[in-house]
Design a protein around this motif. Structure first.
Motif, PDB file in Angstrom:
ATOM      1  N   ASP A  82       0.813  -1.213   0.000  1.00 19.87           N
ATOM      2  CA  ASP A  82       0.000   0.000   0.000  1.00 19.87           C
ATOM      3  C   ASP A  82       0.854   1.273   0.000  1.00 19.87           C
ATOM      4  OD1 ASP A  82      -2.466  -1.279  -0.059  1.00 19.87           O
ATOM      5  OD2 ASP A  82      -2.517  -1.526   2.116  1.00 19.87           O
ATOM      6  N   LEU A  83       2.157   1.141   0.276  1.00 17.48           N
ATOM      7  CA  LEU A  83       3.035   2.310   0.296  1.00 17.48           C
ATOM      8  C   LEU A  83       3.566   2.678  -1.091  1.00 17.48           C
ATOM      9  CD1 LEU A  83       5.256   1.672   3.455  1.00 17.48           C
ATOM     10  CD2 LEU A  83       3.371   3.286   3.223  1.00 17.48           C
ATOM     11  N   LEU A  84       3.362   1.812  -2.075  1.00 16.60           N
ATOM     12  CA  LEU A  84       3.993   2.025  -3.372  1.00 16.60           C
ATOM     13  C   LEU A  84       3.667   3.380  -4.007  1.00 16.60           C
ATOM     14  CD1 LEU A  84       5.901   0.833  -5.438  1.00 16.60           C
ATOM     15  CD2 LEU A  84       3.979  -0.336  -6.497  1.00 16.60           C
ATOM     16  N   PRO A  85       2.422   3.862  -3.991  1.00 19.21           N
ATOM     17  CA  PRO A  85       2.163   5.176  -4.599  1.00 19.21           C
ATOM     18  C   PRO A  85       2.983   6.305  -3.975  1.00 19.21           C
ATOM     19  CG  PRO A  85       0.109   3.994  -4.277  1.00 19.21           C
ATOM     20  CD  PRO A  85       1.165   3.208  -3.558  1.00 19.21           C
ATOM     21  N   SER A  86       3.065   6.330  -2.642  1.00 24.06           N
ATOM     22  CA  SER A  86       3.825   7.402  -1.988  1.00 24.06           C
ATOM     23  C   SER A  86       5.324   7.245  -2.217  1.00 24.06           C
ATOM     24  CB  SER A  86       3.524   7.433  -0.488  1.00 24.06           C
ATOM     25  OG  SER A  86       3.836   6.184   0.117  1.00 24.06           O
ATOM     26  N   VAL A  87       5.791   6.006  -2.289  1.00 18.39           N
ATOM     27  CA  VAL A  87       7.220   5.764  -2.543  1.00 18.39           C
ATOM     28  C   VAL A  87       7.578   6.233  -3.951  1.00 18.39           C
ATOM     29  CG1 VAL A  87       8.961   3.969  -2.861  1.00 18.39           C
ATOM     30  CG2 VAL A  87       7.446   3.895  -0.883  1.00 18.39           C
ATOM     31  N   ALA A  88       6.711   5.938  -4.923  1.00 16.35           N
ATOM     32  CA  ALA A  88       6.970   6.387  -6.290  1.00 16.35           C
ATOM     33  C   ALA A  88       7.030   7.910  -6.356  1.00 16.35           C
ATOM     34  CB  ALA A  88       5.886   5.853  -7.224  1.00 16.35           C
ATOM     35  N   GLU A  89       6.109   8.574  -5.655  1.00 14.55           N
ATOM     36  CA  GLU A  89       6.114  10.039  -5.637  1.00 14.55           C
ATOM     37  C   GLU A  89       7.385  10.568  -4.971  1.00 14.55           C
ATOM     38  OE1 GLU A  89       4.992  13.787  -6.579  1.00 14.55           O
ATOM     39  OE2 GLU A  89       4.029  11.925  -7.232  1.00 14.55           O
ATOM     40  N   ALA A  90       7.789   9.940  -3.864  1.00 16.39           N
ATOM     41  CA  ALA A  90       9.009  10.357  -3.169  1.00 16.39           C
ATOM     42  C   ALA A  90      10.232  10.171  -4.062  1.00 16.39           C
ATOM     43  CB  ALA A  90       9.172   9.557  -1.880  1.00 16.39           C
ATOM     44  N   CYS A  91      10.192   9.125  -4.882  1.00 15.10           N
ATOM     45  CA  CYS A  91      11.306   8.862  -5.799  1.00 15.10           C
ATOM     46  C   CYS A  91      11.488  10.025  -6.765  1.00 15.10           C
ATOM     47  CB  CYS A  91      11.048   7.560  -6.552  1.00 15.10           C
ATOM     48  SG  CYS A  91      12.249   7.178  -7.843  1.00 15.10           S
ATOM     49  N   TYR A  92      10.395  10.467  -7.374  1.00 14.91           N
ATOM     50  CA  TYR A  92      10.504  11.530  -8.365  1.00 14.91           C
ATOM     51  C   TYR A  92      10.691  12.910  -7.740  1.00 14.91           C
ATOM     52  CZ  TYR A  92       9.477   8.151 -11.974  1.00 14.91           C
ATOM     53  OH  TYR A  92       9.558   7.080 -12.836  1.00 14.91           O
ATOM     54  N   GLN A  93      10.359  13.028  -6.448  1.00 21.02           N
ATOM     55  CA  GLN A  93      10.611  14.299  -5.759  1.00 21.02           C
ATOM     56  C   GLN A  93      11.949  14.288  -5.015  1.00 21.02           C
ATOM     57  OE1 GLN A  93       7.653  16.208  -3.365  1.00 21.02           O
ATOM     58  NE2 GLN A  93       5.938  15.313  -4.503  1.00 21.02           N
ATOM     59  N   HIS A  94      12.652  13.164  -5.047  1.00 20.51           N
ATOM     60  CA  HIS A  94      13.931  13.029  -4.342  1.00 20.51           C
ATOM     61  C   HIS A  94      13.783  13.318  -2.848  1.00 20.51           C
ATOM     62  CE1 HIS A  94      16.199  12.499  -8.063  1.00 20.51           C
ATOM     63  NE2 HIS A  94      15.469  13.482  -8.567  1.00 20.51           N
ATOM     64  N   GLN A  95      12.736  12.769  -2.248  1.00 23.73           N
ATOM     65  CA  GLN A  95      12.492  12.925  -0.821  1.00 23.73           C
ATOM     66  C   GLN A  95      12.961  11.685  -0.075  1.00 23.73           C
ATOM     67  OE1 GLN A  95      11.601  15.674   0.543  1.00 23.73           O
ATOM     68  NE2 GLN A  95      10.851  16.818  -1.236  1.00 23.73           N
ATOM     69  N   ARG A  96      13.533  11.898   1.112  1.00 22.83           N
ATOM     70  CA  ARG A  96      14.166  10.817   1.881  1.00 22.83           C
ATOM     71  C   ARG A  96      13.130  10.074   2.738  1.00 22.83           C
ATOM     72  NH1 ARG A  96      19.283  12.784   5.017  1.00 22.83           N
ATOM     73  NH2 ARG A  96      19.504  10.513   5.209  1.00 22.83           N
ATOM     74  N   LEU A  97      12.269   9.351   2.080  1.00 20.87           N
ATOM     75  CA  LEU A  97      11.261   8.537   2.760  1.00 20.87           C
ATOM     76  C   LEU A  97      11.905   7.201   3.139  1.00 20.87           C
ATOM     77  CD1 LEU A  97       8.215   8.461   3.516  1.00 20.87           C
ATOM     78  CD2 LEU A  97       7.841   7.322   1.314  1.00 20.87           C
ATOM     79  N   ILE A  98      11.935   6.893   4.438  1.00 23.80           N
ATOM     80  CA  ILE A  98      12.560   5.666   4.936  1.00 23.80           C
ATOM     81  C   ILE A  98      11.466   4.658   5.248  1.00 23.80           C
ATOM     82  CG2 ILE A  98      14.214   4.689   6.567  1.00 23.80           C
ATOM     83  CD1 ILE A  98      15.326   7.054   4.921  1.00 23.80           C
ATOM     84  N   VAL A  99      11.260   3.715   4.361  1.00 21.03           N
ATOM     85  CA  VAL A  99      10.231   2.690   4.556  1.00 21.03           C
ATOM     86  C   VAL A  99      10.809   1.583   5.433  1.00 21.03           C
ATOM     87  CG1 VAL A  99       8.784   0.963   3.437  1.00 21.03           C
ATOM     88  CG2 VAL A  99       9.138   3.199   2.356  1.00 21.03           C
ATOM     89  N   VAL A 100      10.170   1.347   6.572  1.00 22.94           N
ATOM     90  CA  VAL A 100      10.572   0.259   7.477  1.00 22.94           C
ATOM     91  C   VAL A 100       9.403  -0.714   7.563  1.00 22.94           C
ATOM     92  CG1 VAL A 100      11.251  -0.374   9.814  1.00 22.94           C
ATOM     93  CG2 VAL A 100      12.121   1.747   8.793  1.00 22.94           C
ATOM     94  N   SER A 101       9.598  -1.911   7.063  1.00 25.40           N
ATOM     95  CA  SER A 101       8.534  -2.924   7.077  1.00 25.40           C
ATOM     96  C   SER A 101       8.934  -4.084   7.968  1.00 25.40           C
ATOM     97  CB  SER A 101       8.259  -3.431   5.660  1.00 25.40           C
ATOM     98  OG  SER A 101       9.412  -4.014   5.098  1.00 25.40           O
ATOM     99  N   ALA A 102       8.047  -4.464   8.877  1.00 25.87           N
ATOM    100  CA  ALA A 102       8.261  -5.699   9.628  1.00 25.87           C
ATOM    101  C   ALA A 102       7.940  -6.877   8.717  1.00 25.87           C
ATOM    102  CB  ALA A 102       7.377  -5.721  10.860  1.00 25.87           C
TER     103      ALA A 102
END
Length: 566
Positions: A82-102
């Motif tokens: 479910d995080l993929l849309p926000s991760v893709a957006e962060a990728c193109y905005q060069h934002q340091r989103l740290i995804v931590v998944s258990a």
């Protein structure tokens, strides 16, 4: 109190040290140890969000405003997807989103257990780095690996303009034990990634000059990197300790640490500060020796590759700066200091000088070692330009003892495939004479390199044929195995003469010392329009005995040269 999950505690400490101050956390049981740690950690503010898709964008908004790394933490299963849309957006905005998944333990993935999907790499090309942490337990190397992976991921989030990364954390049950009083003091790996700024360069130089036992180690690198640096290298070697192999610095001859360290683990040889540049090292002894030094601080100088190469398990940071520029500035800084003689330098200098003298004086019996030494001695008298490619295994190890020039070798993967083809390819585009020195398994595995119409008379080969992989003779435990000769060593009775006839390659053969010496002279001096090959037949057991005897005699010689206690 913190969770009793070691990988979770390593992660928490390093998130703080890398500047994470905000975390968006989603509900779940598998990620509860991570959420607990983030909540009780005084440096991190947590923000709950039930919908993972929304949570990713919450964290993205925090990244936009703070210009820093922000964690979004989810439980196992579809929550991560479910995080993929926000991760893709962060990728193109060069934002340091740290995804931590258990995650569930790896052994239960795809076993029809709840919330167990393949999570590692699930975010694909939209993250700059994806790692999955081990669960260390009491395994020291797993702890080091876990620490390194977290550092790698968090450093990657700030490279190439910044971007999202994914840290996957498998966690075994029980999940709800909070018995650790404080977080571990984890090693932080820093990165100075601006090639323009001298900050990182000057920081490492200052630390080097403050050290009592400073050392520089240079791994495999292009020889052009060190053009015109002999003066700087000499200044550094006269102050601290400089170790290189023939696969890097072409004209600067200070090596032989393999001899010194083959059995000599005295603490006076251990550095306290190490600058590492270049890439692969041949010497296993040096790597083992430095990895055992628990107090070592290592900094890597990287011209254009700021990857985390923690070769000695002691990396504290990477400085992305020009190698030549760093060495010149280090030499200048040393020159400005009052003249200082470090005991560490004197200890190594005595041993290095003695080992170099031993190598020059040593006369090996007829063997692979005798072949390489004879070839290298004859090469010193040659008045034309040349390039030398060595095969892997014993060939390149012996070259590091006797060669006085840059050595080419496929050490990136360290395989036997392609050594002959690489040398042949070089000869096709090179006006210099190209020599290839290699063992029989390397040669016959790659024999199709000779099946090429472009080969010319500037290609010369020394094939050391002892009927198998002689290096395996060193392993005493292997002697007990019935698979040793045919299945491990690859014993054979193959000769190269037929291949040479088939491919119009000039063929010479040697079965003893005089034949070998005469063959090498012919190989170096005879003019021909076609390649030439000298096949030297030796005994594999003798090859290893001579090789081991060399190190034994060198170690005795080094110890005898040490000053006696008064």
């Amino acid at each position: 109190m913190y969770s009793n999950k070691e990988n979770v505690n390593i992660l928490t400490d390093l998130l703080v040290k890398h500047g994470v101050r905000h975390a968006v956390v989603c509900p779940g049981s598998r990620n509860s140890p991570i959420v607990h740690n983030l909540e009780v950690c005084p440096s991190v503010s947590c923000y709950p969000c039930t919908d993972e898709r929304s949570a990713g964008f919450y964290a993205l908004g925090m990244c936009q405003y703070t210009h820093g790394p922000v964690v979004v933490c989810v439980t196992s299963g579809s929550a991560l997807l479910d995080l993929l849309p926000s991760v893709a957006e962060a990728c193109y905005q060069h934002q340091r989103l740290i995804v931590v998944s258990a995650d569930r333990p790896i052994q239960w993935i795809d076993q029809l257990d709840g919330q167990t999907i393949p999570q590692e790499g699930a975010l694909g090309k939209f993250v700059l780095k994806s790692v999955s942490l081990p669960e260390p337990g009491s395994n020291e190397e797993s702890h080091w690996y876990c620490n390194r992976l977290v550092n790698e991921a968090l450093l990657a989030s700030s490279r190439h303009g910044g971007g999202p990364v994914h840290i996957n954390v498998p966690i075994t049950e029980p999940l709800y034990e909070y018995t650790v009083k404080q977080l571990p003091e984890e090693r932080l790996i820093r990165s100075f990634g601006d090639n323009v700024s001298p900050e990182g360069r000057d920081f490492v130089i200052e630390r080097f000059l403050q050290a009592r036992r400073p050392m520089v180690v240079i791994g495999q690198d292009a020889p052009s990197v060190y053009d015109d640096l002999q003066g700087s290298l000499q200044v550094i070697a006269d102050y601290g300790v400089l170790l290189d192999e023939r696969l890097s610095v072409p004209d600067y001859n200070i090596l032989h640490f393999e001899e010194i360290l083959s059995g000599n683990k005295a603490p006076e040889y251990q550095p306290d500060f190490l600058v590492f540049m270049g890439y692969t090292l041949v010497s296993k002894s040096l790597k083992v020796f430095l990895r055992a030094d628990k107090d070592l601080e290592t900094w890597r100088i990287a011209s254009d590759d700021p990857a985390v190469y923690d070769t000695f398990k002691s990396l504290r940071g990477i400085v992305q700066t020009d190698t030549a520029d760093f060495l010149k500035h280090l030499a200048e800084a040393i020159g400005k200091k009052p003249k200082t003689v470090l005991p560490f330098h004197e200890t190594w200098k005595r041993a290095l000088d003695n080992a170099e003298n031993h190598a020059a004086a040593y006369e090996p019996a007829y063997s692979e070692m005798a072949v390489v030494k004879c070839f290298e001695e004859q090469l010193e008298d040659i008045d034309y330009d040349y390039q030398v490619q060595y095969g892997n295994s014993n060939a390149v190890r012996i070259a590091n003892i006797f060669a006085g020039h840059h050595v080419w070798c496929n050490r990136g993967v360290n395989g036997i495939d392609g050594s002959l083809s690489t040398a042949a390819g070089m000869s096709v585009v090179c006006r210099d004479q190209v020599f290839c020195v290699l063992g029989d398994l390397s040669f016959f595995y790659d024999a199709n390199a000779l099946w090429n119409q472009n080969l010319k008379g500037n290609f010369r080969i020394i094939l050391m044929n002892n009927g198998g992989g002689a290096i395996f003779n060193q392993f005493e435990g292997l002697r007990q195995s019935p698979a040793r000769e045919k299945l491990v060593r690859g014993d054979h009775q193959t000769m190269a003469k037929g291949l040479c006839t088939q491919n119009d390659i000039g063929y010479l053969q040697a079965n003893g010392m005089e034949d070998m010496q005469a063959g090498i002279v012919q190989l170096l001096t005879r003019k021909t329009n076609r390649p030439m090959l000298l096949e030297v037949f030796t005994d594999s057991e003798t090859d290893i005995k001579v090789y081991q005897a060399y190190f034994k005699s060198c170690l005795s010689s080094c110890k005898s040269s040490e000053p006696k206690d008064k």
